[in-house]
Design a protein around this motif. Structure first.
Motif, PDB file in Angstrom:
ATOM      1  N   SER A   1      95.540  13.733 -24.021  1.00 52.56           N
ATOM      2  CA  SER A   1      94.450  13.093 -23.043  1.00 52.56           C
ATOM      3  C   SER A   1      93.178  14.165 -23.013  1.00 52.56           C
ATOM      4  O   SER A   1      93.604  15.282 -22.485  1.00 52.56           O
ATOM      5  CB  SER A   1      94.761  12.592 -21.841  1.00 52.56           C
ATOM      6  N   LEU A   2      92.048  13.930 -23.227  1.00 56.64           N
ATOM      7  CA  LEU A   2      90.909  14.676 -23.305  1.00 56.64           C
ATOM      8  C   LEU A   2      90.004  14.204 -21.707  1.00 56.64           C
ATOM      9  O   LEU A   2      89.045  14.609 -21.585  1.00 56.64           O
ATOM     10  CB  LEU A   2      90.002  14.839 -24.459  1.00 56.64           C
TER      11      LEU A   2
ATOM     12  N   ALA B   1      91.422  12.917 -33.029  1.00 61.15           N
ATOM     13  CA  ALA B   1      91.803  12.400 -31.838  1.00 61.15           C
ATOM     14  C   ALA B   1      91.443  10.902 -31.997  1.00 61.15           C
ATOM     15  O   ALA B   1      90.834  10.474 -32.596  1.00 61.15           O
ATOM     16  CB  ALA B   1      90.863  13.107 -30.682  1.00 61.15           C
ATOM     17  N   THR B   2      92.243  10.081 -30.931  1.00 60.25           N
ATOM     18  CA  THR B   2      92.264   8.708 -31.068  1.00 60.25           C
ATOM     19  C   THR B   2      91.342   8.362 -29.947  1.00 60.25           C
ATOM     20  O   THR B   2      90.811   9.156 -29.014  1.00 60.25           O
ATOM     21  CB  THR B   2      93.476   7.944 -30.800  1.00 60.25           C
ATOM     22  N   THR B   3      90.954   6.916 -30.111  1.00 62.34           N
ATOM     23  CA  THR B   3      90.112   6.474 -29.049  1.00 62.34           C
ATOM     24  C   THR B   3      90.694   6.615 -27.620  1.00 62.34           C
ATOM     25  O   THR B   3      89.932   6.882 -26.726  1.00 62.34           O
ATOM     26  CB  THR B   3      89.371   5.071 -28.988  1.00 62.34           C
ATOM     27  N   PHE B   4      91.775   6.446 -27.537  1.00 65.73           N
ATOM     28  CA  PHE B   4      92.745   6.491 -26.511  1.00 65.73           C
ATOM     29  C   PHE B   4      92.572   7.955 -25.725  1.00 65.73           C
ATOM     30  O   PHE B   4      92.437   8.403 -24.694  1.00 65.73           O
ATOM     31  CB  PHE B   4      94.020   6.366 -26.425  1.00 65.73           C
TER      32      PHE B   4
ATOM     33  N   CYS C   1      86.013  11.449 -21.700  1.00 65.58           N
ATOM     34  CA  CYS C   1      85.786  13.106 -21.652  1.00 65.58           C
ATOM     35  C   CYS C   1      84.179  12.969 -21.897  1.00 65.58           C
ATOM     36  O   CYS C   1      83.567  12.002 -21.803  1.00 65.58           O
ATOM     37  CB  CYS C   1      86.348  13.380 -23.187  1.00 65.58           C
ATOM     38  N   THR C   2      83.585  14.048 -21.899  1.00 71.06           N
ATOM     39  CA  THR C   2      82.381  14.333 -21.740  1.00 71.06           C
ATOM     40  C   THR C   2      81.810  14.619 -23.452  1.00 71.06           C
ATOM     41  O   THR C   2      82.044  15.639 -23.623  1.00 71.06           O
ATOM     42  CB  THR C   2      81.645  15.024 -20.686  1.00 71.06           C
ATOM     43  N   LEU C   3      80.812  13.818 -23.978  1.00 65.79           N
ATOM     44  CA  LEU C   3      80.182  14.200 -25.150  1.00 65.79           C
ATOM     45  C   LEU C   3      78.908  14.329 -25.206  1.00 65.79           C
ATOM     46  O   LEU C   3      78.241  13.600 -24.235  1.00 65.79           O
ATOM     47  CB  LEU C   3      80.654  13.101 -26.137  1.00 65.79           C
ATOM     48  N   ASN C   4      78.063  14.795 -26.071  1.00 69.38           N
ATOM     49  CA  ASN C   4      76.646  15.132 -26.361  1.00 69.38           C
ATOM     50  C   ASN C   4      76.392  14.117 -27.395  1.00 69.38           C
ATOM     51  O   ASN C   4      77.185  13.284 -27.767  1.00 69.38           O
ATOM     52  CB  ASN C   4      76.280  16.581 -26.629  1.00 69.38           C
ATOM     53  N   GLU C   5      75.172  13.661 -27.388  1.00 72.71           N
ATOM     54  CA  GLU C   5      74.666  12.501 -28.311  1.00 72.71           C
ATOM     55  C   GLU C   5      75.176  12.623 -29.626  1.00 72.71           C
ATOM     56  O   GLU C   5      75.671  11.585 -30.412  1.00 72.71           O
ATOM     57  CB  GLU C   5      73.266  12.594 -28.260  1.00 72.71           C
ATOM     58  N   THR C   6      74.894  13.825 -30.294  1.00 68.88           N
ATOM     59  CA  THR C   6      75.455  13.869 -31.590  1.00 68.88           C
ATOM     60  C   THR C   6      77.016  13.444 -31.796  1.00 68.88           C
ATOM     61  O   THR C   6      77.572  12.790 -32.854  1.00 68.88           O
ATOM     62  CB  THR C   6      75.443  15.257 -32.288  1.00 68.88           C
TER      63      THR C   6
END
Length: 210
Positions: free
Chosen positions: A166-167, A182-185, A190-195
């Motif tokens: 888990s992230l 990684a899976t959607t689960f 988690c925190t991602l940037n736009e890209t």
């Protein structure tokens, strides 16, 4: 992150081979410098309040390695086996751990600064208050691990594998990758940037972000 409690002025110069002279394979309050060691094998070696500078370990097998209040600077630990290690208040600075294994290990208050952990394995491990700062984690494997208060800051994560890990609450936005496993689960929370968000939208939903 709690930093190593280490007063360098109290350290005495020692050689790694001094560890064999102690019944419990312990080096304490020692400063180790500029040694090259290959194919070393040792069960449960222990480093307590030590500084390692310019040390090279190649193909070492240190099962159940234990480090407390240790700083490693400019060290090479390539293709080493450190399974079931216990690291507490340890700081790696400009170190190379390419291809090394820390499976089933427990890391707490550990920092990797400008280190290379490409192809390293940290599977089924517990990482608590661990920071990877400006480090190379290309093809890094962290499967089925428990992460708590993990920090990834400006790291290379291309083809890193976090499957079954888990992230949640982990910020990936300053890191670089073209592909992350990684899976959607695993990614929930988690925190991602736009890209990065666009990449995962394409991977999992078939969505193209214009």
């Amino acid at each position: 992150m709690n930093q190593p409690k280490l007063l360098e002025s109290t350290l005495q110069p020692v050689a790694f081979t001094d560890i064999y002279s102690t019944e419990d394979h312990i080096l304490q309050l020692g400063q180790l410098k500029q040694e090259v060691l290959e194919d070393q094998q040792l069960e449960h070696p222990t480093f307590d309040q030590c500084l390692l500078e310019g040390m090279t370990f190649l193909n070492a097998d240190f099962h159940r390695l234990e480090m407390t209040d240790v700083i490693l600077k400019n060290c090479t630990l390539a293709n080493c086996q450190f399974e079931a290690a216990s690291l507490y208040r340890v700081h790696f600075v400009d170190c190379k751990l390419v291809g090394s294994t820390l499976d089933h290990s427990a890391l707490k208050d550990v920092t990797f600064t400008r280190c290379s952990l490409a192809l390293a394995n940290v599977n089924e491990a517990k990482l608590t208050q661990v920071m990877f700062d400006q480090s190379d984690l290309t093809e890094f494997n962290c499967l089925a691990s428990h992460l708590s208060k993990l920090v990834l800051r400006q790291c290379k994560l291309n083809k890193a594998d976090f499957s079954e890990t888990s992230l949640k609450k982990i910020d990936l936005s300053t890191c670089q990758f073209d592909e992350l496993r990684a899976t959607t689960f695993d990614l929930v929370g988690c925190t991602l940037n736009e890209t990065q968000a666009a990449y995962f939208a394409s991977q999992f939903l078939g969505i193209t972000v214009a």
